[in-house]
Design a protein around this motif. Structure first.
Motif, PDB file in Angstrom:
ATOM      1  N   TYR A 196      36.617  57.509  34.624  1.00 34.04           N
ATOM      2  CA  TYR A 196      36.158  57.235  35.985  1.00 34.04           C
ATOM      3  C   TYR A 196      37.309  57.370  36.986  1.00 34.04           C
ATOM      4  CZ  TYR A 196      32.418  55.013  33.296  1.00 34.04           C
ATOM      5  OH  TYR A 196      31.404  54.764  32.410  1.00 34.04           O
ATOM      6  N   SER A 197      36.942  57.587  38.232  1.00 34.17           N
ATOM      7  CA  SER A 197      37.938  57.708  39.302  1.00 34.17           C
ATOM      8  C   SER A 197      38.168  56.351  39.947  1.00 34.17           C
ATOM      9  CB  SER A 197      37.467  58.721  40.350  1.00 34.17           C
ATOM     10  OG  SER A 197      37.298  59.995  39.775  1.00 34.17           O
ATOM     11  N   LEU A 198      38.731  55.442  39.172  1.00 33.63           N
ATOM     12  CA  LEU A 198      39.063  54.123  39.699  1.00 33.63           C
ATOM     13  C   LEU A 198      40.497  54.148  40.208  1.00 33.63           C
ATOM     14  CD1 LEU A 198      37.557  51.766  36.970  1.00 33.63           C
ATOM     15  CD2 LEU A 198      36.488  52.597  39.063  1.00 33.63           C
ATOM     16  N   SER A 199      40.768  53.381  41.238  1.00 36.28           N
ATOM     17  CA  SER A 199      42.107  53.375  41.812  1.00 36.28           C
ATOM     18  C   SER A 199      42.429  52.002  42.370  1.00 36.28           C
ATOM     19  CB  SER A 199      42.210  54.420  42.928  1.00 36.28           C
ATOM     20  OG  SER A 199      41.430  54.038  44.052  1.00 36.28           O
ATOM     21  N   ASP A 200      43.638  51.868  42.904  1.00 39.63           N
ATOM     22  CA  ASP A 200      44.046  50.627  43.548  1.00 39.63           C
ATOM     23  C   ASP A 200      43.454  50.516  44.948  1.00 39.63           C
ATOM     24  OD1 ASP A 200      45.624  50.039  41.341  1.00 39.63           O
ATOM     25  OD2 ASP A 200      47.354  51.099  42.165  1.00 39.63           O
ATOM     26  N   GLU A 201      43.133  51.671  45.538  1.00 42.42           N
ATOM     27  CA  GLU A 201      42.664  51.695  46.929  1.00 42.42           C
ATOM     28  C   GLU A 201      41.146  51.553  47.000  1.00 42.42           C
ATOM     29  OE1 GLU A 201      44.901  51.644  49.329  1.00 42.42           O
ATOM     30  OE2 GLU A 201      46.427  51.711  47.772  1.00 42.42           O
ATOM     31  N   VAL A 202      40.632  50.432  46.535  1.00 37.57           N
ATOM     32  CA  VAL A 202      39.194  50.160  46.568  1.00 37.57           C
ATOM     33  C   VAL A 202      38.886  49.279  47.771  1.00 37.57           C
ATOM     34  CG1 VAL A 202      37.250  49.122  45.353  1.00 37.57           C
ATOM     35  CG2 VAL A 202      39.025  50.316  44.068  1.00 37.57           C
ATOM     36  N   MET A 203      37.914  49.711  48.557  1.00 39.40           N
ATOM     37  CA  MET A 203      37.399  48.845  49.621  1.00 39.40           C
ATOM     38  C   MET A 203      36.323  47.980  48.976  1.00 39.40           C
ATOM     39  SD  MET A 203      39.045  49.410  52.384  1.00 39.40           S
ATOM     40  CE  MET A 203      37.972  48.640  53.605  1.00 39.40           C
ATOM     41  N   PRO A 204      36.666  46.749  48.599  1.00 35.96           N
ATOM     42  CA  PRO A 204      35.736  45.970  47.767  1.00 35.96           C
ATOM     43  C   PRO A 204      34.416  45.654  48.464  1.00 35.96           C
ATOM     44  CG  PRO A 204      37.613  44.628  48.449  1.00 35.96           C
ATOM     45  CD  PRO A 204      37.903  46.015  48.886  1.00 35.96           C
ATOM     46  N   ASP A 229      28.319  43.145  32.854  1.00 33.09           N
ATOM     47  CA  ASP A 229      28.204  43.393  34.293  1.00 33.09           C
ATOM     48  C   ASP A 229      29.351  42.718  35.046  1.00 33.09           C
ATOM     49  OD1 ASP A 229      25.880  44.917  34.086  1.00 33.09           O
ATOM     50  OD2 ASP A 229      24.562  43.179  34.301  1.00 33.09           O
ATOM     51  N   PHE A 230      29.675  41.512  34.655  1.00 36.23           N
ATOM     52  CA  PHE A 230      30.790  40.760  35.246  1.00 36.23           C
ATOM     53  C   PHE A 230      32.086  41.564  35.116  1.00 36.23           C
ATOM     54  CE2 PHE A 230      34.222  37.603  34.580  1.00 36.23           C
ATOM     55  CZ  PHE A 230      34.093  36.826  35.719  1.00 36.23           C
ATOM     56  N   LEU A 231      32.353  42.045  33.933  1.00 38.97           N
ATOM     57  CA  LEU A 231      33.537  42.859  33.676  1.00 38.97           C
ATOM     58  C   LEU A 231      33.512  44.146  34.487  1.00 38.97           C
ATOM     59  CD1 LEU A 231      36.023  43.853  32.005  1.00 38.97           C
ATOM     60  CD2 LEU A 231      34.394  44.528  30.219  1.00 38.97           C
ATOM     61  N   SER A 232      32.382  44.827  34.499  1.00 40.81           N
ATOM     62  CA  SER A 232      32.277  46.126  35.170  1.00 40.81           C
ATOM     63  C   SER A 232      32.552  46.018  36.664  1.00 40.81           C
ATOM     64  CB  SER A 232      30.893  46.732  34.936  1.00 40.81           C
ATOM     65  OG  SER A 232      30.669  46.969  33.563  1.00 40.81           O
ATOM     66  N   VAL A 233      31.970  45.005  37.298  1.00 36.14           N
ATOM     67  CA  VAL A 233      32.161  44.833  38.736  1.00 36.14           C
ATOM     68  C   VAL A 233      33.628  44.543  39.055  1.00 36.14           C
ATOM     69  CG1 VAL A 233      31.621  43.381  40.732  1.00 36.14           C
ATOM     70  CG2 VAL A 233      29.798  44.094  39.174  1.00 36.14           C
ATOM     71  N   LEU A 234      34.237  43.641  38.319  1.00 37.78           N
ATOM     72  CA  LEU A 234      35.609  43.235  38.625  1.00 37.78           C
ATOM     73  C   LEU A 234      36.626  44.307  38.251  1.00 37.78           C
ATOM     74  CD1 LEU A 234      35.454  39.481  37.570  1.00 37.78           C
ATOM     75  CD2 LEU A 234      35.441  40.425  39.880  1.00 37.78           C
ATOM     76  N   ILE A 235      36.436  44.997  37.142  1.00 39.96           N
ATOM     77  CA  ILE A 235      37.378  46.034  36.742  1.00 39.96           C
ATOM     78  C   ILE A 235      37.327  47.195  37.725  1.00 39.96           C
ATOM     79  CG2 ILE A 235      36.041  47.613  35.272  1.00 39.96           C
ATOM     80  CD1 ILE A 235      39.289  45.919  34.148  1.00 39.96           C
ATOM     81  N   SER A 236      36.183  47.337  38.428  1.00 38.24           N
ATOM     82  CA  SER A 236      36.037  48.386  39.441  1.00 38.24           C
ATOM     83  C   SER A 236      36.698  48.016  40.767  1.00 38.24           C
ATOM     84  CB  SER A 236      34.550  48.687  39.691  1.00 38.24           C
ATOM     85  OG  SER A 236      33.914  49.096  38.501  1.00 38.24           O
ATOM     86  N   GLY A 237      37.125  46.770  40.897  1.00 37.01           N
ATOM     87  CA  GLY A 237      37.791  46.336  42.117  1.00 37.01           C
ATOM     88  C   GLY A 237      36.884  45.705  43.144  1.00 37.01           C
ATOM     89  N   HIS A 238      35.611  45.497  42.776  1.00 35.73           N
ATOM     90  CA  HIS A 238      34.661  44.908  43.725  1.00 35.73           C
ATOM     91  C   HIS A 238      34.601  43.388  43.575  1.00 35.73           C
ATOM     92  CE1 HIS A 238      33.234  48.743  45.163  1.00 35.73           C
ATOM     93  NE2 HIS A 238      33.011  49.149  43.909  1.00 35.73           N
ATOM     94  N   LYS A 239      33.876  42.771  44.488  1.00 39.97           N
ATOM     95  CA  LYS A 239      33.633  41.328  44.432  1.00 39.97           C
ATOM     96  C   LYS A 239      32.282  41.089  43.776  1.00 39.97           C
ATOM     97  CE  LYS A 239      36.190  40.448  48.713  1.00 39.97           C
ATOM     98  NZ  LYS A 239      36.122  39.884  50.092  1.00 39.97           N
ATOM     99  N   LYS A 285      30.040  54.800  43.440  1.00 43.24           N
ATOM    100  CA  LYS A 285      29.327  55.565  44.462  1.00 43.24           C
ATOM    101  C   LYS A 285      28.811  54.722  45.620  1.00 43.24           C
ATOM    102  CE  LYS A 285      27.897  59.216  41.286  1.00 43.24           C
ATOM    103  NZ  LYS A 285      26.761  59.923  40.630  1.00 43.24           N
ATOM    104  N   ILE A 286      29.128  53.413  45.597  1.00 50.25           N
ATOM    105  CA  ILE A 286      28.664  52.533  46.678  1.00 50.25           C
ATOM    106  C   ILE A 286      29.553  52.712  47.891  1.00 50.25           C
ATOM    107  CG2 ILE A 286      28.322  50.131  47.373  1.00 50.25           C
ATOM    108  CD1 ILE A 286      27.798  49.510  44.432  1.00 50.25           C
ATOM    109  N   ASN A 287      28.944  53.024  49.034  1.00 50.64           N
ATOM    110  CA  ASN A 287      29.704  53.226  50.269  1.00 50.64           C
ATOM    111  C   ASN A 287      29.858  51.924  51.047  1.00 50.64           C
ATOM    112  OD1 ASN A 287      29.903  56.052  49.799  1.00 50.64           O
ATOM    113  ND2 ASN A 287      27.804  56.320  50.558  1.00 50.64           N
TER     114      ASN A 287
END
Length: 354
Positions: free
Chosen positions: A83-91, A109-119, A352-354
Motif C-alpha cells: 500500500y501507499s502509506l506514508s507519514d504525510e497522512v491527513m487523518p 479494523d482497529f489495527l487497519s485504521v490506526l496503522i493507516s494513520g487515521h483516527k 482512498k478517503i478524501n
C-alpha cells in the motif's frame, strides 16, 4: 504520527500479547510496561467470562495468542508494503461499529485504521467491550500520540468521515440508510463452509473440529455447514469429532444443544448426532449453536458453481486443496493480516478517503 512509529507501537503490543499464550502466562521481563499492565491483563482474561458467558478463558487466550503471533515487525511490514502509506497522512475520523460475537472480533479494523494513520471512533458491542479499551490504553502508554487517534463511544456517531460497520443482515439495512452518504464498508451475516470429498484423513477431520468448535462456532469464520458428496459416510467424521466432546460441559453450549435437539425432534427432522453435535440436512448456511447443516453435491464442478453463486453468504471455504482460495483444515481462526472480512480490503478503502 510517523508510520514507523505506528508499526513499532503495534509490535510492542504484539510482544505484550505474546506473553498470554493458550498454554499459559509467561511474563517476559524485556516487554515494555509489564509492571503496569501484565497483572491487569491477567485480570481481564480471568474475568472475561463474567461479562460474556461465551468468552471462556480458553477462547480469550486463543484470540490473544493469534494476535501475538500476527503483530510482529516482519508480518506488519509485509502486510502494508503493498500500500501507499506514508507519514504525510491527513487523518480522517473513521467510525467503526464492531460486532461482539467472539473476543476482539473488531481488532483487525482497529489495527487497519490506526496503522493507516487515521483516527478511530469505536462503538463496541456490549458483548465485547472489555478487552479492546485495555489494549488501546497499552498502545497509548507506548506512544502518547495514539491518545489523539483513539476514541470510544456508546452514543450515535455524529462527527466522522467514513464508517466501517459490522452487524446482521437486519442492522445492515439501518447502517446503509444512516451512513449511505459517506464512504463506508458495511458487513452482513456470513458463515464458513467445509467441503468434504470422503478422502480426508482422520487428522484433517480432527483439525476441522477446530474450525467448527472454536469460539463455540460463533465466528463468521467458524464452519457452520458441510458440503458432502451424495452417499457420504459420516462415521469417520464423528469419530474425529470425539476429541472435542468436552465442549458439552459448557452450560451455555449444552443448553443450546438440548433446546435445538428438542425443536428438531418435535419437527420430525432427520438428524445425525453424537451427544454434543447435530448434523441436519439444510440448504441454509447459518446453523444454530451445536448444529452443523450439510448439503450433498454430485460433482465438483456443480459444487464450485454453487459456492461461487453464494459467495456473498460465505466468509471462507475449507477444503483439501480443491481451490487455491480455500483454507486448510484447522486454519479458519488463524487468518493472516491480509485476510479481510468479506474480502473487502480495508487498507485500500482507507487510502482512498478524501
Amino acid at each position: 504520527m510517523l508510520l514507523n512509529n505506528r508499526i513499532n507501537a503495534f509490535c510492542e503490543l504484539g510482544k505484550f500479547l505474546d506473553q498470554f499464550k493458550s498454554t499459559g502466562y509467561e511474563k517476559v521481563n524485556t516487554v515494555k510496561l509489564n509492571d503496569d499492565f501484565f497483572d491487569k491483563m491477567i485480570h481481564k482474561i480471568e474475568t472475561a467470562e463474567h461479562y460474556n458467558g461465551w468468552f471462556t478463558k480458553e477462547n480469550v487466550m486463543y484470540s490473544l495468542t493469534q494476535w501475538g503471533k500476527a503483530l510482529t515487525k516482519r508480518k506488519l511490514s509485509t502486510w502494508i508494503s503493498k500500500y501507499s502509506l506514508s507519514d504525510e497522512v491527513m487523518p480522517k475520523t473513521i467510525g467503526v461499529i464492531m460486532a461482539g460475537n467472539i473476543p476482539l472480533v473488531g481488532f483487525h479494523d482497529f489495527l487497519s485504521v490506526l496503522i493507516s494513520g487515521h483516527k478511530i471512533l469505536v462503538k463496541q458491542s456490549s458483548n465485547d467491550n472489555q478487552l479492546l479499551p485495555f489494549l488501546a490504553s497499552y498502545l497509548i502508554a507506548i506512544d502518547s500520540e495514539f491518545e489523539k487517534h483513539i476514541s470510544f463511544t456508546t452514543e450515535k456517531f455524529t462527527d466522522f468521515d467514513a464508517v466501517i460497520a459490522t452487524g446482521s443482515n437486519n442492522t445492515a439495512r439501518y447502517f446503509e440508510h444512516y451512513f449511505g452518504k459517506v464512504p463506508h464498508i458495511i458487513r452482513k451475516n456470513r458463515n464458513s463452509v467445509a467441503v468434504l470429498t470422503g478422502h480426508e484423513t482422520q487428522e484433517q477431520l480432527v483439525n476441522l473440529g477446530e474450525d467448527i468448535f472454536r469460539y463455540f462456532g460463533l465466528g463468521c469464520r467458524s464452519v457452520s455447514k458441510l458440503m458432502v458428496p451424495v452417499g457420504y459416510d459420516f462415521d469417520l467424521f464423528f469419530k474425529s469429532m470425539y476429541s472435542y466432546h468436552d465442549i458439552i460441559t459448557s452450560a451455555k453450549y449444552a443448553n443450546n444443544y438440548d433446546y435445538n435437539k428438542a425443536v428438531y425432534l418435535m419437527s420430525n427432522f432427520k438428524l445425525f448426532e453424537n451427544g454434543f453435535l447435530m448434523l441436519k440436512e439444510d440448504q441454509s448456511y447459518a446453523s444454530p449453536i451445536a448444529t452443523l447443516f450439510y448439503e450433498t453435491y454430485t460433482s465438483q464442478e456443480e459444487l464450485l458453481e454453487k459456492l461461487e453463486a453464494d459467495n456473498e453468504k460465505i466468509q471462507c471455504v475449507v477444503s483439501r486443496g480443491i481451490s487455491e482460495s480455500h483454507v486448510d483444515f484447522g486454519q479458519t481462526q488463524s487468518p493472516e493480516l491480509s485476510d479481510y472480512a468479506d474480502g473487502v480490503d480495508v487498507i485500500e478503502f482507507l487510502t482512498k478517503i478524501n
